[in-house]
Design a protein around this motif. Sequence first.
Motif, PDB file in Angstrom:
ATOM      1  N   LEU A 180      36.952  45.565  29.110  1.00 53.29           N
ATOM      2  CA  LEU A 180      37.811  46.371  29.963  1.00 53.29           C
ATOM      3  C   LEU A 180      38.724  47.250  29.127  1.00 53.29           C
ATOM      4  N   GLU A 181      38.865  48.514  29.527  1.00 55.17           N
ATOM      5  CA  GLU A 181      39.777  49.412  28.838  1.00 55.17           C
ATOM      6  C   GLU A 181      41.209  48.961  29.079  1.00 55.17           C
TER       7      GLU A 181
ATOM      8  N   PHE B  35      48.300  41.048  33.872  1.00 54.12           N
ATOM      9  CA  PHE B  35      46.842  40.980  33.943  1.00 54.12           C
ATOM     10  C   PHE B  35      46.382  41.019  35.396  1.00 54.12           C
ATOM     11  N   SER B  36      47.056  40.260  36.261  1.00 51.98           N
ATOM     12  CA  SER B  36      46.656  40.205  37.668  1.00 51.98           C
ATOM     13  C   SER B  36      46.767  41.572  38.329  1.00 51.98           C
TER      14      SER B  36
ATOM     15  N   LEU C 261      39.092  44.200  41.002  1.00 54.79           N
ATOM     16  CA  LEU C 261      38.517  42.971  40.472  1.00 54.79           C
ATOM     17  C   LEU C 261      39.413  41.797  40.855  1.00 54.79           C
ATOM     18  N   LEU C 262      38.805  40.637  41.023  1.00 50.83           N
ATOM     19  CA  LEU C 262      39.553  39.437  41.386  1.00 50.83           C
ATOM     20  C   LEU C 262      40.039  38.744  40.118  1.00 50.83           C
ATOM     21  N   PRO C 263      41.371  38.683  39.900  1.00 50.38           N
ATOM     22  CA  PRO C 263      41.877  38.035  38.689  1.00 50.38           C
ATOM     23  C   PRO C 263      41.835  36.515  38.803  1.00 50.38           C
ATOM     24  N   GLY C 264      41.709  35.874  37.671  1.00 54.38           N
ATOM     25  CA  GLY C 264      41.744  34.418  37.630  1.00 54.38           C
ATOM     26  C   GLY C 264      42.079  33.959  36.228  1.00 54.38           C
ATOM     27  N   SER C 265      42.414  32.690  36.091  1.00 53.42           N
ATOM     28  CA  SER C 265      42.718  32.165  34.764  1.00 53.42           C
ATOM     29  C   SER C 265      42.544  30.658  34.742  1.00 53.42           C
TER      30      SER C 265
ATOM     31  N   ASN D 264      36.578  38.578  38.413  1.00 57.55           N
ATOM     32  CA  ASN D 264      35.433  38.221  39.266  1.00 57.55           C
ATOM     33  C   ASN D 264      34.711  36.992  38.723  1.00 57.55           C
ATOM     34  N   GLU D 265      35.516  36.025  38.273  1.00 58.14           N
ATOM     35  CA  GLU D 265      35.044  34.724  37.787  1.00 58.14           C
ATOM     36  C   GLU D 265      34.288  34.804  36.462  1.00 58.14           C
ATOM     37  N   GLN D 266      34.324  35.961  35.798  1.00 55.26           N
ATOM     38  CA  GLN D 266      33.684  36.113  34.497  1.00 55.26           C
ATOM     39  C   GLN D 266      34.752  36.188  33.409  1.00 55.26           C
TER      40      GLN D 266
END
Length: 224
Positions: A86-87, A96-97, A105-109, A145-147
Motif C-alpha cells: 500500500l502506498e 491505520f484504520s 478496505l476493512l482494517p484489522g489487527s 481485508n483480512e490480509q
Amino acid sequence: MNPFPLPLVIQRDSAIPIYRQLSSAILKAIQDGQLQPNQQLPSENEFARQFGIVPMTVRQAMNELVRGGYIYRVRGRGTYVAPRFLEHSLERMLSFSEDMRARNLLPGSKILQFERITPPPFVQHALRLGENETVIHIRRLRLANEQPVGVHNAWIARLEFSRSELEAVGSLYQLMAQKEVFLSEGDDLIEAIEADAELSRLLNVHSGAALLRVTRTARDQAGR
C-alpha cells in the motif's frame, strides 16, 4: 527461462543511458501489470542476450530497481517482482484504520506483544525520555481485508491504558483521543528493507522480499 517479451528497442544513440532505458521499461511493465508480484524475471545474462547488451549494464538496471523497492533478489534462485504494498500518504496524520477505510478496505489487527518496558536507546532519544521513564510497547500485525499488510511497533510515553482497552476500541489513535491526547504533527522516515525470517512468516512473503519501513515520531498538541 524464456525471455520476457519486453516492448523495448535499445536506442544506442540516445542521451538516456542504456541501463536506464532497460530499468524504465521493466518498471513500466510492473506498473502496467504485465509483470506480476513475485514473478521471476529473466537472469542478467538472458536480458543481455535478448537486447544485445553486456551483463554489467543489465546489473546496473537491476540494482536501480532493487534500490527503488520494485524487485528483490533471492540468493541462488533469481530476481523477482516485489509485492505491491500500500502506498503511504504523508499529507496528514492518519491512523491505520482511517487510512484503510479511506481506501475502502476493512482494517484489522492482531496484537503480538503488549508490555511496559524500558525503551531502547533510539526510542528514548526520539521521545526525549528521562533515563528511568518507561513506555508501553505494542507490536501488532496489521490487516486489510483480512490480509496481512504490515507489522506495527508502537512505543507510547506518558500515557496509561490496558491491552483490553485497546482491543475494545481497535484504533490506537482513537483510544488516545478518548484520553484527550490528540496527535497533531509528526515526522516520517521511509526506507527500503528486505524481509527477514520473521517478517516473511508474518506477511506471507519471500525471505528477502522488498518492504517499506516507515518510522513515525508523532507529537501531541502540547508538542510532546
